[in-house]
Design a protein around this motif. Structure first.
Motif, short mmCIF file in Angstrom:
data_model
loop_
_atom_site.label_atom_id
_atom_site.label_comp_id
_atom_site.label_asym_id
_atom_site.label_seq_id
_atom_site.Cartn_x
_atom_site.Cartn_y
_atom_site.Cartn_z
N VAL A 50 0.81 -1.27 -0.17
CA VAL A 50 0.11 -0.03 0.10
C VAL A 50 0.90 1.22 0.12
N PHE A 51 1.67 1.21 1.09
CA PHE A 51 2.67 2.52 1.00
C PHE A 51 4.04 2.18 0.16
N GLY A 52 4.00 2.66 -0.90
CA GLY A 52 5.13 2.13 -1.96
C GLY A 52 5.88 3.35 -2.30
N LEU A 53 6.58 3.43 -3.43
CA LEU A 53 7.40 4.42 -3.96
C LEU A 53 6.46 5.85 -4.42
N TRP A 54 5.20 5.56 -4.64
CA TRP A 54 4.04 6.60 -4.84
C TRP A 54 4.31 7.57 -3.87
N LEU A 55 4.53 7.18 -2.57
CA LEU A 55 4.48 8.07 -1.42
C LEU A 55 5.58 8.92 -1.28
N ALA A 56 6.79 8.89 -2.01
CA ALA A 56 8.01 9.58 -1.99
C ALA A 56 7.69 10.91 -2.81
N ILE A 57 6.79 11.08 -3.72
CA ILE A 57 6.56 12.31 -4.49
C ILE A 57 5.87 13.33 -3.58
N PRO A 58 4.78 13.03 -3.05
CA PRO A 58 4.13 14.15 -2.15
C PRO A 58 4.67 14.37 -0.88
N LEU A 59 5.58 13.35 -0.14
CA LEU A 59 6.18 13.57 0.86
C LEU A 59 7.41 14.36 0.72
N HIS A 81 14.62 5.82 0.51
CA HIS A 81 14.50 5.20 1.74
C HIS A 81 13.56 4.11 1.69
N ILE A 82 12.12 4.42 1.01
CA ILE A 82 11.43 3.49 0.48
C ILE A 82 11.97 2.26 -0.27
N TYR A 83 12.59 2.60 -1.22
CA TYR A 83 13.14 1.55 -1.97
C TYR A 83 14.09 0.51 -1.26
N LEU A 84 15.01 0.99 -0.34
CA LEU A 84 15.62 -0.01 0.62
C LEU A 84 14.92 -0.50 1.62
N LEU A 85 13.94 0.06 2.09
CA LEU A 85 12.90 -0.58 3.00
C LEU A 85 12.26 -1.66 2.02
N GLN A 86 11.67 -1.63 0.97
CA GLN A 86 11.11 -2.65 0.36
C GLN A 86 11.94 -3.83 -0.18
N LEU A 87 13.22 -3.32 -0.50
CA LEU A 87 14.29 -4.35 -0.79
C LEU A 87 14.56 -5.27 0.27
N VAL A 103 19.90 -0.60 11.37
CA VAL A 103 19.59 -0.48 9.85
C VAL A 103 18.99 0.92 9.81
N LEU A 104 18.16 1.54 10.37
CA LEU A 104 17.55 2.73 10.27
C LEU A 104 18.50 3.81 10.51
N PHE A 105 19.45 3.43 11.38
CA PHE A 105 20.50 4.59 11.68
C PHE A 105 21.24 4.64 10.29
N LEU A 106 21.79 3.52 9.74
CA LEU A 106 22.43 3.83 8.67
C LEU A 106 21.68 4.10 7.46
N MET A 107 20.53 4.09 7.18
CA MET A 107 19.68 4.74 6.21
C MET A 107 19.55 6.00 6.43
N VAL A 108 19.36 6.63 7.67
CA VAL A 108 19.19 8.06 8.09
C VAL A 108 20.37 8.76 7.70
N LEU A 109 21.55 8.14 8.06
CA LEU A 109 22.72 8.57 8.17
C LEU A 109 23.31 8.98 6.60
N ALA A 110 22.93 7.79 5.77
CA ALA A 110 23.07 8.01 4.30
C ALA A 110 22.45 9.09 3.55
N GLU A 111 21.21 9.22 3.94
CA GLU A 111 20.32 10.41 3.52
C GLU A 111 20.84 11.79 4.15
N GLN A 112 21.25 12.04 5.35
CA GLN A 112 22.07 13.02 5.94
C GLN A 112 23.10 13.67 5.03
N ILE A 113 23.92 12.32 4.95
CA ILE A 113 25.43 12.73 3.78
C ILE A 113 24.85 13.17 2.68
#
Length: 159
Positions: A50-59, A81-87, A103-113
């Motif tokens: 239900v909550f897939g990549l379509w959520l990325a555009i408005p958010l 973020h969503i793609y990695l979570l679905q993967l 895992v969330l720490f690494l994902m948010v850290l990558a996004e921050q960088i």
């Protein structure tokens, strides 16, 4: 997924955007967690179909406007973020909460960088920032968010 579960996620996203917009005192301002990413993580883990990549555009566009960044930067970050979570969905489902926090720490850290690099390329007057603090705060808050959003969504679906 039931309609009231989707409404619950939308309400949680609204609260996350409000919390993301709050100004913290200057001493702890760098420790602002990624509230929207925490709610997105819980929603994608609860219902990945239900909550897939379509959520990325408005958010992403709303985060770009709220944080006054390049238009489309947060779209790419939320989509990543969503793609990695679905993967990693099956593995994340088997992990305990502490492993999910790591895992969330690494994902948010990558996004921050990536966010910092993109802003450094566009602006000449970038000052150094603390990249570990928001990721660490998000990882510490994940168990609470896990119970509040993810488990609540599971109970709504089973009821």
């Amino acid at each position: 997924m039931k309609l009231h579960s989707i409404a619950y996620v939308l309400l949680a996203l609204f609260v996350a955007f409000v919390l993301e917009h709050f100004q913290l005192p200057e001493v702890i301002d760098w420790f602002q967690p990624a509230w929207v990413m925490l709610v997105v993580t819980a929603a994608v883990l609860a219902a990945p179909s239900v909550f897939g990549l379509w959520l990325a555009i408005p958010l992403g566009l709303m985060l770009d406007v709220e944080k006054n960044t390049l238009l489309g930067l947060h779209v790419i970050l939320v989509a990543m973020h969503i793609y990695l979570l679905q993967l990693l969905y099956r593995r994340m489902y088997l992990f305990n909460v502490l492993q999910q926090s790591a895992v969330l720490f690494l994902m948010v850290l990558a996004e921050q960088i990536i966010h910092y690099w993109a802003m450094a390329v566009m602006r000449e007057d970038m000052m150094p920032v603390m990249l570990l603090a928001p990721a660490l705060t998000s990882a510490v808050l994940w168990p609470w968010m896990y119970v509040l959003v993810y488990r609540s969504l599971q109970r709504m679906e089973s009821a």
